[in-house]
Write a protein that holds these residues in place. Structure first.
Motif, PDB file in Angstrom:
ATOM      1  N   ILE A  36     -22.459  20.918  30.127  1.00 30.57           N
ATOM      2  CA  ILE A  36     -22.901  20.427  28.823  1.00 30.57           C
ATOM      3  C   ILE A  36     -24.314  20.963  28.615  1.00 30.57           C
ATOM      4  N   THR A  37     -24.577  21.501  27.432  1.00 30.19           N
ATOM      5  CA  THR A  37     -25.896  22.034  27.124  1.00 30.19           C
ATOM      6  C   THR A  37     -26.431  21.351  25.876  1.00 30.19           C
ATOM      7  N   ASN A  38     -27.721  21.041  25.898  1.00 26.93           N
ATOM      8  CA  ASN A  38     -28.392  20.541  24.704  1.00 26.93           C
ATOM      9  C   ASN A  38     -29.642  21.373  24.484  1.00 26.93           C
ATOM     10  N   GLY A  39     -30.513  20.978  23.600  1.00 29.14           N
ATOM     11  CA  GLY A  39     -31.692  21.761  23.258  1.00 29.14           C
ATOM     12  C   GLY A  39     -32.738  21.853  24.354  1.00 29.14           C
ATOM     13  N   MET A  40     -32.616  21.023  25.383  1.00 32.96           N
ATOM     14  CA  MET A  40     -33.650  21.015  26.420  1.00 32.96           C
ATOM     15  C   MET A  40     -33.169  21.444  27.796  1.00 32.96           C
ATOM     16  N   SER A  41     -31.865  21.307  28.064  1.00 38.04           N
ATOM     17  CA  SER A  41     -31.381  21.633  29.401  1.00 38.04           C
ATOM     18  C   SER A  41     -29.871  21.800  29.386  1.00 38.04           C
ATOM     19  N   THR A  42     -29.365  22.211  30.533  1.00 38.66           N
ATOM     20  CA  THR A  42     -27.935  22.311  30.770  1.00 38.66           C
ATOM     21  C   THR A  42     -27.605  21.424  31.955  1.00 38.66           C
ATOM     22  N   GLN A  43     -26.544  20.646  31.826  1.00 29.89           N
ATOM     23  CA  GLN A  43     -26.085  19.836  32.935  1.00 29.89           C
ATOM     24  C   GLN A  43     -24.753  20.389  33.419  1.00 29.89           C
ATOM     25  N   ILE A  44     -24.614  20.480  34.737  1.00 28.77           N
ATOM     26  CA  ILE A  44     -23.345  20.887  35.323  1.00 28.77           C
ATOM     27  C   ILE A  44     -22.941  19.837  36.339  1.00 28.77           C
ATOM     28  N   GLY A  45     -21.644  19.733  36.552  1.00 31.61           N
ATOM     29  CA  GLY A  45     -21.130  18.784  37.526  1.00 31.61           C
ATOM     30  C   GLY A  45     -19.867  19.308  38.161  1.00 31.61           C
ATOM     31  N   GLY A  46     -19.648  18.886  39.391  1.00 33.61           N
ATOM     32  CA  GLY A  46     -18.453  19.296  40.113  1.00 33.61           C
ATOM     33  C   GLY A  46     -18.610  19.013  41.584  1.00 33.61           C
ATOM     34  N   ASP A  47     -17.742  19.631  42.366  1.00 29.94           N
ATOM     35  CA  ASP A  47     -17.798  19.491  43.812  1.00 29.94           C
ATOM     36  C   ASP A  47     -19.145  19.981  44.338  1.00 29.94           C
ATOM     37  N   TYR A  48     -19.738  19.224  45.236  1.00 30.33           N
ATOM     38  CA  TYR A  48     -21.082  19.511  45.758  1.00 30.33           C
ATOM     39  C   TYR A  48     -21.208  20.960  46.243  1.00 30.33           C
ATOM     40  N   ASP A  49     -20.294  21.374  47.116  1.00 28.07           N
ATOM     41  CA  ASP A  49     -20.384  22.726  47.687  1.00 28.07           C
ATOM     42  C   ASP A  49     -20.202  23.806  46.624  1.00 28.07           C
ATOM     43  N   THR A  50     -19.313  23.572  45.683  1.00 29.58           N
ATOM     44  CA  THR A  50     -19.086  24.535  44.601  1.00 29.58           C
ATOM     45  C   THR A  50     -20.329  24.689  43.736  1.00 29.58           C
ATOM     46  N   VAL A  51     -20.922  23.565  43.352  1.00 34.29           N
ATOM     47  CA  VAL A  51     -22.112  23.599  42.495  1.00 34.29           C
ATOM     48  C   VAL A  51     -23.275  24.282  43.214  1.00 34.29           C
ATOM     49  N   MET A  52     -23.510  23.938  44.474  1.00 34.70           N
ATOM     50  CA  MET A  52     -24.629  24.540  45.208  1.00 34.70           C
ATOM     51  C   MET A  52     -24.420  26.042  45.400  1.00 34.70           C
ATOM     52  N   ALA A  53     -23.184  26.452  45.670  1.00 32.10           N
ATOM     53  CA  ALA A  53     -22.894  27.882  45.852  1.00 32.10           C
ATOM     54  C   ALA A  53     -23.097  28.646  44.546  1.00 32.10           C
ATOM     55  N   LEU A  54     -22.628  28.083  43.435  1.00 34.62           N
ATOM     56  CA  LEU A  54     -22.792  28.803  42.170  1.00 34.62           C
ATOM     57  C   LEU A  54     -24.254  28.870  41.773  1.00 34.62           C
ATOM     58  N   LEU A  55     -25.032  27.827  42.052  1.00 37.63           N
ATOM     59  CA  LEU A  55     -26.462  27.889  41.748  1.00 37.63           C
ATOM     60  C   LEU A  55     -27.147  28.988  42.548  1.00 37.63           C
ATOM     61  N   ALA A  56     -26.830  29.098  43.823  1.00 39.02           N
ATOM     62  CA  ALA A  56     -27.423  30.156  44.646  1.00 39.02           C
ATOM     63  C   ALA A  56     -27.070  31.532  44.094  1.00 39.02           C
ATOM     64  N   THR A  57     -25.819  31.722  43.735  1.00 41.42           N
ATOM     65  CA  THR A  57     -25.359  33.009  43.207  1.00 41.42           C
ATOM     66  C   THR A  57     -25.999  33.332  41.867  1.00 41.42           C
ATOM     67  N   GLU A  58     -25.976  32.375  40.940  1.00 40.64           N
ATOM     68  CA  GLU A  58     -26.420  32.655  39.573  1.00 40.64           C
ATOM     69  C   GLU A  58     -27.937  32.666  39.426  1.00 40.64           C
ATOM     70  N   MET A  59     -28.635  31.875  40.210  1.00 39.73           N
ATOM     71  CA  MET A  59     -30.098  31.945  40.175  1.00 39.73           C
ATOM     72  C   MET A  59     -30.560  33.291  40.737  1.00 39.73           C
ATOM     73  N   LYS A  60     -29.926  33.734  41.802  1.00 37.65           N
ATOM     74  CA  LYS A  60     -30.259  35.048  42.366  1.00 37.65           C
ATOM     75  C   LYS A  60     -29.960  36.160  41.355  1.00 37.65           C
ATOM     76  N   ALA A  61     -28.797  36.083  40.698  1.00 35.32           N
ATOM     77  CA  ALA A  61     -28.434  37.093  39.695  1.00 35.32           C
ATOM     78  C   ALA A  61     -29.451  37.111  38.555  1.00 35.32           C
ATOM     79  N   SER A  62     -29.908  35.931  38.149  1.00 33.47           N
ATOM     80  CA  SER A  62     -30.905  35.860  37.085  1.00 33.47           C
ATOM     81  C   SER A  62     -32.193  36.566  37.493  1.00 33.47           C
ATOM     82  N   HIS A  63     -32.668  36.302  38.691  1.00 32.73           N
ATOM     83  CA  HIS A  63     -33.906  36.941  39.151  1.00 32.73           C
ATOM     84  C   HIS A  63     -33.729  38.444  39.332  1.00 32.73           C
TER      85      HIS A  63
END
Length: 86
Positions: A36-63
């Motif tokens: 879910i995204t609003n004007g100030m942030s994006t919230q994501i939810g799901g399985d702990y391991d899935t969310v942490m893995a995607l954050l590592a992947t996508e934050m690295k890709a962004s940088h």
């Protein structure tokens, strides 16, 4: 275990909106999370391991793609109802 994360991305570039939209689009490639995204942030939810893995992947890709940028995240173990509003 479920995890919810509130993410704010602050690209250190003039074209910051296109970079934020790019990042959100990348999050949408993960069918097992809720976003879910609003004007100030994006919230994501799901399985702990899935969310942490995607954050590592996508934050690295962004940088790698856009250089310096700041991510501000709030982590809520156990998750929250992202559809809730008052």
């Amino acid at each position: 275990m479920q995890l919810s994360v509130e993410i704010s991305l602050y690209p250190l570039q003039d074209n910051y909106l296109s970079i934020i939209k790019w990042f959100i689009g990348r999050l949408d490639q993960y069918p097992d999370i809720q976003r879910i995204t609003n004007g100030m942030s994006t919230q994501i939810g799901g399985d702990y391991d899935t969310v942490m893995a995607l954050l590592a992947t996508e934050m690295k890709a962004s940088h790698e793609n856009w250089g310096r940028g700041v991510f501000v995240c709030k982590f809520i173990p156990g998750g929250v109802n992202l559809d809730h509003s008052e």
